[in-house]
Design an enzyme around this catalytic site. Structure first.
Site, PDB file in Angstrom:
ATOM      1  CD  GLU A   1     -80.929  83.627  40.349  1.00 51.92           C
ATOM      2  OE1 GLU A   1     -80.040  84.336  40.850  1.00 51.92           O
ATOM      3  OE2 GLU A   1     -81.672  82.888  41.037  1.00 51.92           O
ATOM      4  CG  HIS A   2     -78.930  80.115  38.506  1.00 52.43           C
ATOM      5  ND1 HIS A   2     -77.705  80.702  38.354  1.00 52.43           N
ATOM      6  CD2 HIS A   2     -79.423  80.550  39.703  1.00 52.43           C
ATOM      7  CE1 HIS A   2     -77.455  81.462  39.411  1.00 52.43           C
ATOM      8  NE2 HIS A   2     -78.482  81.380  40.239  1.00 52.43           N
TER       9      HIS A   2
END
Length: 426
Positions: free
Chosen positions: A321-322
């Site tokens: 995601e990040h």
């Protein structure tokens, strides 16, 4: 790691979704059969014990009270975040319509319109997330979605966190319901007398909300898969291990289902960062410390590779995601990163700055879906409709090929529609 260990790491908390699916199906069925009565039953059970049909919707008085209660400095911070998020998403907006003559007499293009309604899910847990409210609501404001509702869990007294209400009003959202988890997702998807059915639901959920979305897929557009938070910190021998350790804890503190990984080919960096992470963890409140300990011992930790290239291969395999890139020359690897919800370059761009104030959207695909999904944007709330126009010249230029293809594919009525026009439109 063995292949089995690698697979487990890749799956994150999604491995636990099977049990959640059973509970989600029960709640969805009850709300489908009983409407508001079912919603209130589960709101009393999971959200706040004094829930009633009348208390589900946030009132104008509650919005006004939130404006009075919020700290002025906090409101300024929300306004700064709102300004940057608004700017980023306004720049995303495509032309309302494009239409061009692509060959003689053949005109084609698209028109862009907002979807009719959207349901936004803003989680709460033990924290409060006005930033998530902004990340979801601002794109609907920019795209001018006519009907927008929000579901968000209240506290046990039935109060929605005031900063989130201030953020919602800033972004033009007034219809907010005090519901969390499965019952929130099911209510927006199915619709009840009190809660309107929407065309699309989006927003980050825990494993139970994700299970509800999975079961309701097809009945409603459930948006990108946004489940428990996850991150990778990419480091090398030049990375400050203190910064790597600090940022490893950023996602870990979200909860025991979150996945926080430090990926590096430097064993000395890995060992130093591990020690610093343990030290920094001791300074956290007890419940956040517990989250970090559980997360880093289950779906998170430090992955040691043989080389930077192997680290990049792992990142593309994992599709985080990040992704925070703390290596010596972060720009040099940008072209090699294929799968990530967002890429944050250099030590001055930590995940929290993107979560709150930079303006890029922080509602991102999780669970490996960064391979095929993008961050929430204006495009989540827009639909594109093809438009075309043929002059006689344009029709004449296409009729032969069109009739031939229709006959080849076995559609005689298609072919006849073209053929008979030769006589009818003379």
């Amino acid at each position: 790691m063995t292949e089995a260990e690698l697979f487990t790491l890749k799956r994150r908390a999604e491995l636990d979704i099977e049990n959640a699916l059973v509970i989600a199906q029960e709640v969805i069925t009850e709300i489908k059969l009983r409407g508001d009565d079912g919603v209130v039953e589960y709101a009393m059970k999971f959200d706040y014990p004094d829930a009633t049909v009348e208390s589900l919707k946030v009132t104008a008085e509650e919005f006004e009270k939130a404006e009075r209660e919020i700290d002025p400095e906090l409101k300024k911070a929300i306004e700064l975040a709102y300004k940057n998020i608004l700017e980023v998403h306004q720049r995303q907006m495509p032309e309302e319509m494009h239409f061009a003559e692509i060959s003689d007499g053949v005109f084609a293009g698209e028109k862009v319109t907002p979807i009719a309604s959207a349901g936004l899910y803003v989680p709460r847990g033990k924290g409060a997330f006005p930033s998530v409210m902004l990340m979801l609501a601002v794109p609907t404001q920019v795209t001018k979605v006519p009907h927008v509702i929000v579901c968000t869990p209240p506290d046990k007294q039935g109060r929605v966190e005031p900063a989130s209400l201030v953020a919602a009003k800033m972004a033009g959202v007034e219809n907010i319901y005090k519901l969390g988890g499965i019952q929130a997702i099911a209510s927006m998807a199915l619709g009840t007398k009190t809660i309107p059915k929407v065309d699309k639901i989006t927003g980050p959920c825990n494993v139970y909300g994700s299970a509800a979305k999975r079961l309701l897929y097809g009945l409603v557009d459930v948006g990108l898969p946004a489940g428990p938070s996850e991150s990778i910190i990419l480091a090398d021998e030049t990375t400050d291990p203190r910064i790597a350790a600090l940022d490893l804890l950023v996602e870990a503190e979200h909860g025991p289902e979150s996945a926080a990984l430090l990926v590096t080919h430097s064993e000395s960096l890995a060992k130093a960062a591990a020690q610093y992470a343990m030290d920094y963890m001791q300074t956290l409140p007890a419940w956040r410390k517990e989250f970090c300990e559980k997360g880093l011992s289950s779906y998170g930790g430090i992955v040691l590779t043989e080389s930077l290239e192997e680290s990049l291969d792992f990142i593309n395999y994992y599709a985080p995601e990040h992704l925070e890139v703390l290596i010596n020359d972060p720009i040099s690897v940008l072209g090699k990163i294929k799968n990530a919800g967002e890429i944050l370059l250099g030590p001055y761009t930590p995940i929290p700055t993107a979560n709150y104030c930079i303006g890029v959207n922080a509602i991102l695909p999780t669970g490996g879906f960064a391979r095929s999904y993008s961050a929430v944007s204006v495009f989540d709330f827009l639909k594109r409709t093809g438009i075309a126009y043929l002059t006689k010249q344009g029709f004449d230029s296409l009729k032969g090929a069109t009739e031939l293809l229709a006959q080849y594919e076995g559609f005689p009525a298609h072919a006849m529609s073209i053929r008979e026009r030769n006589h009818l439109l003379k």
